[in-house]
Every structure is written in C-alpha cells, then in structure tokens.
Scaffold this motif. Structure first.
Motif, PDB file in Angstrom:
ATOM      1  N   ALA A  93     -11.022  15.551 -17.164  1.00  0.00           N
ATOM      2  CA  ALA A  93     -10.335  15.103 -15.935  1.00  0.00           C
ATOM      3  C   ALA A  93     -10.552  13.596 -15.849  1.00  0.00           C
ATOM      4  O   ALA A  93     -11.688  13.129 -15.930  1.00  0.00           O
ATOM      5  CB  ALA A  93     -10.938  15.797 -14.729  1.00  0.00           C
ATOM      6  N   HIS A  94      -9.455  12.856 -15.742  1.00  0.00           N
ATOM      7  CA  HIS A  94      -9.539  11.388 -15.760  1.00  0.00           C
ATOM      8  C   HIS A  94      -9.358  10.781 -14.383  1.00  0.00           C
ATOM      9  O   HIS A  94      -8.462  11.192 -13.645  1.00  0.00           O
ATOM     10  CB  HIS A  94      -8.446  10.808 -16.676  1.00  0.00           C
ATOM     11  N   VAL A  95     -10.185   9.806 -14.074  1.00  0.00           N
ATOM     12  CA  VAL A  95     -10.044   9.082 -12.800  1.00  0.00           C
ATOM     13  C   VAL A  95     -10.097   7.583 -13.077  1.00  0.00           C
ATOM     14  O   VAL A  95     -11.029   7.096 -13.723  1.00  0.00           O
ATOM     15  CB  VAL A  95     -11.168   9.438 -11.793  1.00  0.00           C
ATOM     16  N   HIS A  96      -9.079   6.871 -12.606  1.00  0.00           N
ATOM     17  CA  HIS A  96      -9.100   5.409 -12.675  1.00  0.00           C
ATOM     18  C   HIS A  96      -9.588   4.901 -11.328  1.00  0.00           C
ATOM     19  O   HIS A  96      -8.975   5.202 -10.303  1.00  0.00           O
ATOM     20  CB  HIS A  96      -7.690   4.851 -12.903  1.00  0.00           C
ATOM     21  N   LEU A  97     -10.684   4.156 -11.334  1.00  0.00           N
ATOM     22  CA  LEU A  97     -11.177   3.612 -10.078  1.00  0.00           C
ATOM     23  C   LEU A  97     -10.762   2.143  -9.975  1.00  0.00           C
ATOM     24  O   LEU A  97     -11.113   1.326 -10.831  1.00  0.00           O
ATOM     25  CB  LEU A  97     -12.705   3.744  -9.985  1.00  0.00           C
ATOM     26  N   HIS A  98      -9.999   1.831  -8.914  1.00  0.00           N
ATOM     27  CA  HIS A  98      -9.541   0.463  -8.656  1.00  0.00           C
ATOM     28  C   HIS A  98     -10.356  -0.082  -7.485  1.00  0.00           C
ATOM     29  O   HIS A  98     -10.386   0.549  -6.425  1.00  0.00           O
ATOM     30  CB  HIS A  98      -8.058   0.455  -8.256  1.00  0.00           C
ATOM     31  N   VAL A  99     -10.994  -1.214  -7.664  1.00  0.00           N
ATOM     32  CA  VAL A  99     -11.836  -1.770  -6.595  1.00  0.00           C
ATOM     33  C   VAL A  99     -11.212  -3.046  -6.031  1.00  0.00           C
ATOM     34  O   VAL A  99     -10.911  -3.984  -6.767  1.00  0.00           O
ATOM     35  CB  VAL A  99     -13.274  -2.050  -7.092  1.00  0.00           C
ATOM     36  N   LEU A 100     -11.047  -3.037  -4.714  1.00  0.00           N
ATOM     37  CA  LEU A 100     -10.499  -4.197  -4.006  1.00  0.00           C
ATOM     38  C   LEU A 100     -11.661  -5.049  -3.507  1.00  0.00           C
ATOM     39  O   LEU A 100     -12.587  -4.540  -2.875  1.00  0.00           O
ATOM     40  CB  LEU A 100      -9.665  -3.703  -2.826  1.00  0.00           C
ATOM     41  N   HIS A 101     -11.601  -6.340  -3.809  1.00  0.00           N
ATOM     42  CA  HIS A 101     -12.735  -7.199  -3.463  1.00  0.00           C
ATOM     43  C   HIS A 101     -12.240  -8.562  -2.979  1.00  0.00           C
ATOM     44  O   HIS A 101     -11.293  -9.113  -3.538  1.00  0.00           O
ATOM     45  CB  HIS A 101     -13.623  -7.369  -4.699  1.00  0.00           C
ATOM     46  N   VAL A 102     -12.882  -9.093  -1.930  1.00  0.00           N
ATOM     47  CA  VAL A 102     -12.499 -10.409  -1.405  1.00  0.00           C
ATOM     48  C   VAL A 102     -13.629 -11.404  -1.636  1.00  0.00           C
ATOM     49  O   VAL A 102     -14.800 -11.091  -1.416  1.00  0.00           O
ATOM     50  CB  VAL A 102     -12.183 -10.336   0.110  1.00  0.00           C
ATOM     51  N   CYS A 131      -8.228 -12.218  -2.940  1.00  0.00           N
ATOM     52  CA  CYS A 131      -8.290 -10.761  -2.871  1.00  0.00           C
ATOM     53  C   CYS A 131      -7.854 -10.234  -4.219  1.00  0.00           C
ATOM     54  O   CYS A 131      -6.735 -10.498  -4.663  1.00  0.00           O
ATOM     55  CB  CYS A 131      -7.370 -10.256  -1.763  1.00  0.00           C
ATOM     56  N   GLN A 132      -8.762  -9.533  -4.874  1.00  0.00           N
ATOM     57  CA  GLN A 132      -8.464  -9.095  -6.234  1.00  0.00           C
ATOM     58  C   GLN A 132      -8.642  -7.591  -6.374  1.00  0.00           C
ATOM     59  O   GLN A 132      -9.563  -7.006  -5.806  1.00  0.00           O
ATOM     60  CB  GLN A 132      -9.399  -9.827  -7.217  1.00  0.00           C
ATOM     61  N   LEU A 133      -7.747  -7.005  -7.133  1.00  0.00           N
ATOM     62  CA  LEU A 133      -7.867  -5.579  -7.447  1.00  0.00           C
ATOM     63  C   LEU A 133      -8.392  -5.483  -8.875  1.00  0.00           C
ATOM     64  O   LEU A 133      -7.738  -5.935  -9.817  1.00  0.00           O
ATOM     65  CB  LEU A 133      -6.509  -4.888  -7.316  1.00  0.00           C
ATOM     66  N   TYR A 134      -9.593  -4.928  -9.007  1.00  0.00           N
ATOM     67  CA  TYR A 134     -10.203  -4.770 -10.330  1.00  0.00           C
ATOM     68  C   TYR A 134      -9.856  -3.390 -10.866  1.00  0.00           C
ATOM     69  O   TYR A 134     -10.139  -2.397 -10.217  1.00  0.00           O
ATOM     70  CB  TYR A 134     -11.723  -4.927 -10.233  1.00  0.00           C
ATOM     71  N   CYS A 170      -4.032  -9.402 -10.931  1.00  0.00           N
ATOM     72  CA  CYS A 170      -3.946  -8.607  -9.702  1.00  0.00           C
ATOM     73  C   CYS A 170      -4.679  -9.325  -8.579  1.00  0.00           C
ATOM     74  O   CYS A 170      -5.576  -8.776  -7.940  1.00  0.00           O
ATOM     75  CB  CYS A 170      -4.546  -7.224  -9.893  1.00  0.00           C
ATOM     76  N   LEU A 171      -4.326 -10.591  -8.410  1.00  0.00           N
ATOM     77  CA  LEU A 171      -5.034 -11.445  -7.472  1.00  0.00           C
ATOM     78  C   LEU A 171      -4.037 -12.041  -6.495  1.00  0.00           C
ATOM     79  O   LEU A 171      -2.972 -12.509  -6.891  1.00  0.00           O
ATOM     80  CB  LEU A 171      -5.718 -12.571  -8.266  1.00  0.00           C
ATOM     81  N   ILE A 172      -4.385 -12.030  -5.204  1.00  0.00           N
ATOM     82  CA  ILE A 172      -3.553 -12.690  -4.212  1.00  0.00           C
ATOM     83  C   ILE A 172      -4.436 -13.651  -3.424  1.00  0.00           C
ATOM     84  O   ILE A 172      -5.495 -13.276  -2.931  1.00  0.00           O
ATOM     85  CB  ILE A 172      -2.748 -11.690  -3.342  1.00  0.00           C
ATOM     86  N   THR A 173      -3.988 -14.897  -3.386  1.00  0.00           N
ATOM     87  CA  THR A 173      -4.794 -15.971  -2.824  1.00  0.00           C
ATOM     88  C   THR A 173      -4.196 -16.424  -1.503  1.00  0.00           C
ATOM     89  O   THR A 173      -2.989 -16.595  -1.398  1.00  0.00           O
ATOM     90  CB  THR A 173      -4.810 -17.158  -3.813  1.00  0.00           C
ATOM     91  N   CYS A 190      -6.797  -7.780   3.654  1.00  0.00           N
ATOM     92  CA  CYS A 190      -6.025  -7.659   2.421  1.00  0.00           C
ATOM     93  C   CYS A 190      -5.796  -6.171   2.176  1.00  0.00           C
ATOM     94  O   CYS A 190      -6.739  -5.382   2.235  1.00  0.00           O
ATOM     95  CB  CYS A 190      -6.804  -8.267   1.262  1.00  0.00           C
ATOM     96  N   ASN A 191      -4.557  -5.810   1.979  1.00  0.00           N
ATOM     97  CA  ASN A 191      -4.203  -4.401   1.751  1.00  0.00           C
ATOM     98  C   ASN A 191      -3.695  -4.198   0.333  1.00  0.00           C
ATOM     99  O   ASN A 191      -3.031  -5.074  -0.215  1.00  0.00           O
ATOM    100  CB  ASN A 191      -3.072  -3.965   2.698  1.00  0.00           C
ATOM    101  N   VAL A 192      -3.986  -3.030  -0.195  1.00  0.00           N
ATOM    102  CA  VAL A 192      -3.328  -2.638  -1.439  1.00  0.00           C
ATOM    103  C   VAL A 192      -2.574  -1.353  -1.150  1.00  0.00           C
ATOM    104  O   VAL A 192      -3.111  -0.430  -0.531  1.00  0.00           O
ATOM    105  CB  VAL A 192      -4.318  -2.489  -2.628  1.00  0.00           C
TER     106      VAL A 192
END
Ligand SMILES: *[C@@H]1O[C@H](CO)[C@@H](O)[C@H](O)[C@H]1NC(C)=O
Ligand SMILES: *[C@@H]1O[C@H](CO)[C@@H](O)[C@H](O)[C@H]1NC(C)=O
Ligand SMILES: *[C@@H]1O[C@H](CO)[C@@H](O)[C@H](O)[C@H]1NC(C)=O
Length: 299
Positions: free
Chosen positions: A126-135, A150-153, A196-199, A215-217
C-alpha cells in the motif's frame, strides 16, 4: 559470427535502459494509480493509511523513501518500531496505519505498508505519498517588508509541474478573510513550479501587527492543507510618524494607570481613616481616663 551493428547495439542499450527504469520503479515503487496522497502542514500530526492490513499488525512493515535514489528506511518491522531517528514521533494506529507526530518538512516522501507472513508478502504494497506544506520567512527588512515562502515538499521530485498537472494541485496565499491574494501595490506574489513554491512579499503596515497570512494547498479544488504565518508585534518597527502618536498615547495611558492605581489604593485608606476618626470622636464622649492619656500622647 557476425559482428553486431551499431544500430543493434543501440537498441540493446535502449532495452537495457527501459529494464533499469522498470526495475528501479519497482524497487522504489514510484507513482501508481492507487497510491494515496496525504497532505499535511509542518508541526501537525498525520495518519498514513495502510490499506492491506491483516487482522493484526504483527505482520506489518512500513518502509520509507525520501528521494528516488535514497535507500529505503525500515520504520516499522513485525509491527514494532525500528531504531530510527524518528522513532519517538512514530506509532502504529488503527488498522496498522502509521501515525507521525509533529511533522517536519523532512518527513515528506514515499511510504509503503507491506504485510509479511513467514517472510512471504501477502498483498501488494500500500503506497502513500506524504506532501508536507511548510512556511518560512526572511527577516523583516527595516520593518517595512517581509517575504514569506510557502513550499510543498513532495516525492517524487521529478518536477512539481508534473505533480500539479497529474494531481491537480494548487498553492496560493489567502488573507485573514480567506480571500485569495493577488499581486497588487502591497503584495507581490511569485511562484516557482520547479519547487512547488509560492512566495509572498508583503509591504507591512502598522495594522499588520499579529495579522495572519495563510497558505493553502488544494487538490482538485479541495483544500488539503493550510498553514498560517503571523507577523508578531515585536518583529515590527513602527514607522516614525506614527511612533510619535504611539508614544503620546503610551504616556497618556501610563498617567491613567497611575490615577486608577491611586483611586484603588487611596479610597479604602481614606474611608478607613474616616471610620477611625468617627470612632475616636464617639469614644471621647464617654471619657475613659487611660484613653484620654493615649489620645493626648497621639495628638
Ligand atoms: C516539533 O518539532 C519542532 C522541530 O521540528 C520542535 O521545535 C518542537 O518543539 C516540536 N514540538 C513538539 C510539541 O514536540
Ligand atoms: C519585498 O519587495 C520590495 C519591493 O520590491 C523590496 O524592496 C524588498 O526588498 C522585498 N523584501 C524582501 C524581504 O525581500
Ligand atoms: C484556505 O484554507 C482555510 C482553512 O482550511 C479555509 O478556511 C479557506 O476558506 C481556504 N481559502 C481558500 C480560498 O480556499
């Protein structure tokens, strides 16, 4: 025996490459249609589902890859935590899900849940991609402007553009009222789809003290994660023209505090003195010799 032509060698090479690509994607288990995508903001707790769990979790293994070519880290094996630098923040949740507390931006990546019984794999992983939002932010320059990143890793980091297209992901800044910010005289917004960066560069006003920017994703137009940044009063320098107004206001306020303090402490003292005086006046009427003496001494 006929020597291989250049063309034959080339096609062999291509086949070889294709094989390698297929093998490496098998090994690291890259992007499948049924992969789960989980979005979370740094500092929060997350639960990663394991959709192949058996009746108990003693068969559960959780593996992790941060990059395409990074080694696989075994986080959980046989339902038990392995000795990793993250072990304190990890736990197995219901249905053998993986709970990760206090997410940091380094936790992004590709997680897979596997069930092994007598060393035999039971179900597909079972695969899970974890995306982390960080400011993160720059220093506030001369109290006048600040830049927030604001970056989505995410894994895989082939390009964010692919991710945006395939998962329909959007990153944007919103104001306190929840309205999407656009570039204007106060706000400069720029984005880099590579990272995946918004400044957001904000020209600060005095009323920005303790104001929140968010910051929203979104994925397919649904908010998946959201993170806020607050400009603290102590970070800001007040502008000269207004500083004078503030100082005067501050002084006025201090004077008022003194008056109030005086009233609070002085009023009971005055009342008490009045009571004492009244009593003494009353007692003087019924003259006791000793008291007269004391009164005389006091007076
Ligand atoms: C969460 O992690 C950060 C560092 O990434 C740390 O500074 C903070 O104290 C941690 N919070 C808790 C509640 O453990
Ligand atoms: C924000 O933008 C202004 C105007 O372009 C610029 O002068 C300032 O240096 C920027 N601030 C930061 C912190 O990058
Ligand atoms: C951004 O996320 C917050 C928190 O989930 C939500 O209240 C707000 O409506 C969102 N704004 C937009 C424009 O999606």
């Amino acid at each position: 025996m006929k020597r291989k032509t250049e063309k034959e060698k080339m096609s062999e090479c291509h086949l070889c490459l294709l094989g390698l690509i297929a093998l490496s994607s098998l090994l690291t288990g890259t992007s499948g249609v049924n992969d789960a995508h989980v979005f979370i903001s740094s500092g929060e707790n997350v639960r990663l589902p394991c959709n192949n769990a058996l009746h108990d979790c003693t068969s559960t293994t959780w593996n992790y890859n941060r990059f395409r070519n990074s080694g696989t880290v075994e986080l959980i094996a046989g339902g038990k935590k392995k000795n990793t630098e993250r072990q304190e923040r990890l736990s197995l949740g219901s249905k053998c899900s993986l709970n990760v507390n206090n997410i940091s931006k380094e936790d992004y990546g590709f997680y897979s849940c596997r069930q092994l019984v007598n060393d035999k794999q039971q179900e597909p992983d079972a695969h899970v991609h974890l995306h982390v939002l960080h400011v993160s932010q720059t220093e506030i320059s001369a109290g006048l402007s600040v830049t927030l990143f604001c970056q989505l890793y995410s894994y895989p980091r082939v390009s964010c553009e692919d991710l945006i297209r395939s998962e329909r992901i959007e990153l944007f800044w919103v104001n306190q009222a929840g309205v999407k910010l656009m570039t204007d005289s106060r706000y400069q917004i720029s984005s880099s789809s590579d990272h995946c960066l918004i400044t957001l560069n904000i020209t600060l006003l005095n009323e920005d003290h303790n104001r929140e920017w968010r910051c929203n994703v979104t994925q397919r137009d649904q908010v998946k994660a959201s993170i806020t940044y607050t400009v603290k009063s102590s970070d800001m320098i007040t502008f000269p023209a207004e500083a004078e107004v503030r100082r005067t206001a501050g002084l006025l306020f201090r004077v008022m505090v003194i008056i109030v303090e005086f009233a609070v402490f002085a009023a009971p003292t005055v009342i008490l003195l009045q009571i004492i005086c009244a009593r003494r006046a009353g007692r003087k009427d019924s003259q006791h010799p000793e008291e007269t003496e004391i009164n005389t001494i006091l007076e």
